[in-house]
Write a protein that holds these residues in place. Sequence first.
Motif, PDB file in Angstrom:
ATOM      1  N   TYR A   1       0.857  -1.181   0.000  1.00 17.19           N
ATOM      2  CA  TYR A   1       0.000   0.000   0.000  1.00 17.19           C
ATOM      3  C   TYR A   1       0.892   1.228   0.000  1.00 17.19           C
ATOM      4  CZ  TYR A   1      -3.430  -3.339   1.756  1.00 17.19           C
ATOM      5  OH  TYR A   1      -4.243  -4.422   1.907  1.00 17.19           O
ATOM      6  N   VAL A   2       0.348   2.325  -0.545  1.00 22.01           N
ATOM      7  CA  VAL A   2       1.100   3.576  -0.557  1.00 22.01           C
ATOM      8  C   VAL A   2       0.130   4.742  -0.461  1.00 22.01           C
ATOM      9  CG1 VAL A   2       1.147   3.786  -3.081  1.00 22.01           C
ATOM     10  CG2 VAL A   2       2.971   4.813  -1.741  1.00 22.01           C
ATOM     11  N   SER A   3       0.567   5.805   0.199  1.00 24.09           N
ATOM     12  CA  SER A   3      -0.199   7.051   0.261  1.00 24.09           C
ATOM     13  C   SER A   3       0.798   8.190   0.436  1.00 24.09           C
ATOM     14  CB  SER A   3      -1.199   7.034   1.432  1.00 24.09           C
ATOM     15  OG  SER A   3      -0.570   7.392   2.641  1.00 24.09           O
ATOM     16  N   ASP A   4       0.313   9.391   0.566  1.00 26.94           N
ATOM     17  CA  ASP A   4       1.205  10.523   0.819  1.00 26.94           C
ATOM     18  C   ASP A   4       1.890  10.405   2.173  1.00 26.94           C
ATOM     19  OD1 ASP A   4       0.563  11.660  -1.594  1.00 26.94           O
ATOM     20  OD2 ASP A   4      -0.836  13.128  -0.761  1.00 26.94           O
ATOM     21  N   ASN A   5       1.380   9.524   3.048  1.00 31.41           N
ATOM     22  CA  ASN A   5       1.896   9.434   4.406  1.00 31.41           C
ATOM     23  C   ASN A   5       2.553   8.105   4.762  1.00 31.41           C
ATOM     24  OD1 ASN A   5      -0.670  11.371   4.468  1.00 31.41           O
ATOM     25  ND2 ASN A   5       0.906  12.074   5.879  1.00 31.41           N
ATOM     26  N   PHE A   6       2.566   7.170   3.843  1.00 32.19           N
ATOM     27  CA  PHE A   6       3.252   5.912   4.155  1.00 32.19           C
ATOM     28  C   PHE A   6       3.572   5.126   2.898  1.00 32.19           C
ATOM     29  CE2 PHE A   6      -1.305   4.975   4.556  1.00 32.19           C
ATOM     30  CZ  PHE A   6      -1.436   3.899   3.685  1.00 32.19           C
ATOM     31  N   ILE A   7       4.570   4.263   3.055  1.00 33.72           N
ATOM     32  CA  ILE A   7       4.907   3.240   2.065  1.00 33.72           C
ATOM     33  C   ILE A   7       4.900   1.926   2.828  1.00 33.72           C
ATOM     34  CG2 ILE A   7       6.643   2.323   0.487  1.00 33.72           C
ATOM     35  CD1 ILE A   7       7.677   5.198   0.116  1.00 33.72           C
ATOM     36  N   ASP A   8       4.057   1.008   2.409  1.00 32.90           N
ATOM     37  CA  ASP A   8       3.889  -0.277   3.079  1.00 32.90           C
ATOM     38  C   ASP A   8       4.361  -1.371   2.126  1.00 32.90           C
ATOM     39  OD1 ASP A   8       2.618  -1.758   5.406  1.00 32.90           O
ATOM     40  OD2 ASP A   8       1.493  -2.625   3.732  1.00 32.90           O
ATOM     41  N   ILE A   9       5.329  -2.166   2.568  1.00 31.80           N
ATOM     42  CA  ILE A   9       5.890  -3.200   1.697  1.00 31.80           C
ATOM     43  C   ILE A   9       5.873  -4.563   2.389  1.00 31.80           C
ATOM     44  CG2 ILE A   9       7.363  -1.604   0.413  1.00 31.80           C
ATOM     45  CD1 ILE A   9       9.728  -2.569   2.117  1.00 31.80           C
ATOM     46  N   LEU A  10       5.977  -5.593   1.581  1.00 31.36           N
ATOM     47  CA  LEU A  10       6.061  -6.966   2.058  1.00 31.36           C
ATOM     48  C   LEU A  10       7.419  -7.534   1.672  1.00 31.36           C
ATOM     49  CD1 LEU A  10       2.591  -8.221   0.765  1.00 31.36           C
ATOM     50  CD2 LEU A  10       3.144  -7.390   3.072  1.00 31.36           C
ATOM     51  N   PHE A  11       8.052  -8.223   2.603  1.00 31.48           N
ATOM     52  CA  PHE A  11       9.284  -8.949   2.317  1.00 31.48           C
ATOM     53  C   PHE A  11       8.899 -10.397   2.060  1.00 31.48           C
ATOM     54  CE2 PHE A  11      10.972  -5.238   4.346  1.00 31.48           C
ATOM     55  CZ  PHE A  11      12.173  -5.029   3.682  1.00 31.48           C
ATOM     56  N   MET A  12       9.292 -10.890   0.906  1.00 34.43           N
ATOM     57  CA  MET A  12       8.869 -12.210   0.446  1.00 34.43           C
ATOM     58  C   MET A  12      10.040 -13.202   0.488  1.00 34.43           C
ATOM     59  SD  MET A  12       5.777 -11.318  -0.446  1.00 34.43           S
ATOM     60  CE  MET A  12       5.139 -12.652  -1.427  1.00 34.43           C
ATOM     61  N   ASN A  13       9.681 -14.479   0.618  1.00 37.09           N
ATOM     62  CA  ASN A  13      10.606 -15.577   0.426  1.00 37.09           C
ATOM     63  C   ASN A  13       9.845 -16.563  -0.452  1.00 37.09           C
ATOM     64  OD1 ASN A  13      12.479 -17.572   0.472  1.00 37.09           O
ATOM     65  ND2 ASN A  13      12.525 -17.812   2.693  1.00 37.09           N
ATOM     66  N   GLU A  14      10.337 -16.738  -1.676  1.00 40.05           N
ATOM     67  CA  GLU A  14       9.568 -17.451  -2.686  1.00 40.05           C
ATOM     68  C   GLU A  14       8.278 -16.646  -2.897  1.00 40.05           C
ATOM     69  OE1 GLU A  14      11.032 -20.026  -4.271  1.00 40.05           O
ATOM     70  OE2 GLU A  14      12.707 -19.816  -2.906  1.00 40.05           O
ATOM     71  N   ASP A  15       7.116 -17.267  -2.755  1.00 36.44           N
ATOM     72  CA  ASP A  15       5.851 -16.542  -2.893  1.00 36.44           C
ATOM     73  C   ASP A  15       5.159 -16.351  -1.548  1.00 36.44           C
ATOM     74  OD1 ASP A  15       6.081 -16.267  -5.620  1.00 36.44           O
ATOM     75  OD2 ASP A  15       5.057 -18.147  -6.048  1.00 36.44           O
ATOM     76  N   ILE A  16       5.922 -16.483  -0.481  1.00 39.34           N
ATOM     77  CA  ILE A  16       5.349 -16.405   0.861  1.00 39.34           C
ATOM     78  C   ILE A  16       5.807 -15.121   1.548  1.00 39.34           C
ATOM     79  CG2 ILE A  16       5.243 -17.514   3.134  1.00 39.34           C
ATOM     80  CD1 ILE A  16       5.821 -20.178   1.611  1.00 39.34           C
ATOM     81  N   VAL A  17       4.838 -14.399   2.110  1.00 39.84           N
ATOM     82  CA  VAL A  17       5.161 -13.173   2.851  1.00 39.84           C
ATOM     83  C   VAL A  17       5.843 -13.572   4.153  1.00 39.84           C
ATOM     84  CG1 VAL A  17       4.224 -11.147   4.014  1.00 39.84           C
ATOM     85  CG2 VAL A  17       3.209 -11.913   1.862  1.00 39.84           C
ATOM     86  N   GLN A  18       7.020 -12.995   4.389  1.00 37.28           N
ATOM     87  CA  GLN A  18       7.755 -13.250   5.626  1.00 37.28           C
ATOM     88  C   GLN A  18       7.414 -12.217   6.705  1.00 37.28           C
ATOM     89  OE1 GLN A  18       9.751 -16.045   6.087  1.00 37.28           O
ATOM     90  NE2 GLN A  18       8.669 -16.509   4.184  1.00 37.28           N
ATOM     91  N   TRP A  19       7.411 -10.963   6.298  1.00 41.28           N
ATOM     92  CA  TRP A  19       7.073  -9.888   7.224  1.00 41.28           C
ATOM     93  C   TRP A  19       6.776  -8.622   6.445  1.00 41.28           C
ATOM     94  CZ3 TRP A  19      10.555  -5.667   8.312  1.00 41.28           C
ATOM     95  CH2 TRP A  19      11.812  -5.768   7.695  1.00 41.28           C
ATOM     96  N   ARG A  20       6.331  -7.635   7.163  1.00 43.90           N
ATOM     97  CA  ARG A  20       5.830  -6.415   6.551  1.00 43.90           C
ATOM     98  C   ARG A  20       6.516  -5.207   7.188  1.00 43.90           C
ATOM     99  NH1 ARG A  20      -0.210  -4.992   7.788  1.00 43.90           N
ATOM    100  NH2 ARG A  20      -0.276  -2.984   6.800  1.00 43.90           N
ATOM    101  N   PHE A  21       6.763  -4.190   6.365  1.00 44.05           N
ATOM    102  CA  PHE A  21       7.374  -2.952   6.841  1.00 44.05           C
ATOM    103  C   PHE A  21       6.550  -1.768   6.351  1.00 44.05           C
ATOM    104  CE2 PHE A  21       9.966   0.767   5.874  1.00 44.05           C
ATOM    105  CZ  PHE A  21      10.488   1.050   7.126  1.00 44.05           C
ATOM    106  N   THR A  22       6.306  -0.820   7.236  1.00 44.11           N
ATOM    107  CA  THR A  22       5.651   0.421   6.853  1.00 44.11           C
ATOM    108  C   THR A  22       6.528   1.588   7.261  1.00 44.11           C
ATOM    109  OG1 THR A  22       3.454  -0.560   7.170  1.00 44.11           O
ATOM    110  CG2 THR A  22       3.574   1.848   7.085  1.00 44.11           C
ATOM    111  N   GLY A  23       6.919   2.389   6.288  1.00 44.06           N
ATOM    112  CA  GLY A  23       7.573   3.667   6.553  1.00 44.06           C
ATOM    113  C   GLY A  23       6.468   4.699   6.653  1.00 44.06           C
ATOM    114  N   PHE A  24       6.380   5.382   7.791  1.00 48.35           N
ATOM    115  CA  PHE A  24       5.210   6.202   8.097  1.00 48.35           C
ATOM    116  C   PHE A  24       5.597   7.638   8.416  1.00 48.35           C
ATOM    117  CE2 PHE A  24       1.706   7.763  10.692  1.00 48.35           C
ATOM    118  CZ  PHE A  24       0.605   7.278  10.006  1.00 48.35           C
ATOM    119  N   TYR A  25       4.786   8.564   7.903  1.00 49.93           N
ATOM    120  CA  TYR A  25       4.945   9.982   8.235  1.00 49.93           C
ATOM    121  C   TYR A  25       3.580  10.519   8.648  1.00 49.93           C
ATOM    122  CZ  TYR A  25       6.002  14.930   7.862  1.00 49.93           C
ATOM    123  OH  TYR A  25       6.160  16.261   8.142  1.00 49.93           O
ATOM    124  N   GLY A  26       3.425  10.811   9.948  1.00 48.79           N
ATOM    125  CA  GLY A  26       2.161  11.313  10.468  1.00 48.79           C
ATOM    126  C   GLY A  26       1.862  12.709   9.972  1.00 48.79           C
TER     127      GLY A  26
END
Length: 180
Positions: free
Chosen positions: A82-107
Amino acid sequence: MKILGWNCRSMFSPTAVRELLELQGRTKADVIFLLESHLNKYKADEVRRVLNFDSMFVVESDGWAGGLVLFYHKINKVVLNYVSDNFIDILFMNEDIVQWRFTGFYGRPSWSERSLSWDDIRNLHCKGKHPWVVLGDFNEILLSSEKEGGNAIPNAMMRDFRNCLQEMYWQSLHLEERRN
């Protein structure tokens, strides 16, 4: 994995780029998240090359304020979620499986819009079941003791932020209980 987040308040000056290069040299970050970069895609790509990253996601600045950039290496297998003016949300994958998620956020910096930031966090939280790291500048504090100088922050503002975090904490506990 090392993640570096920096509210750089503009990457237009050579000094800011040098400081970022120095930080990257010391930390060897795998991911760099810049807030208030004031960059467009073209300028962000120049910084990306200087830092020796091969990929990035950019939320362009309006030229005067804002702007988010997330630099990463393709080897990390990152997918934009997901993305907006206030965040970038990404998924870290291994093969086709989501391992974990990161959100860079600006309030949102405006007090009148701050509750929208908490709505963003709540909505992002509901849209994932994977381990999640949120990093950034929430433009809020949890306790008045965290602030030095300047005008006092209204207790209601801090309370709303604390409530948002507590809600997510309790929801996470309940999700974990249901999985077990």
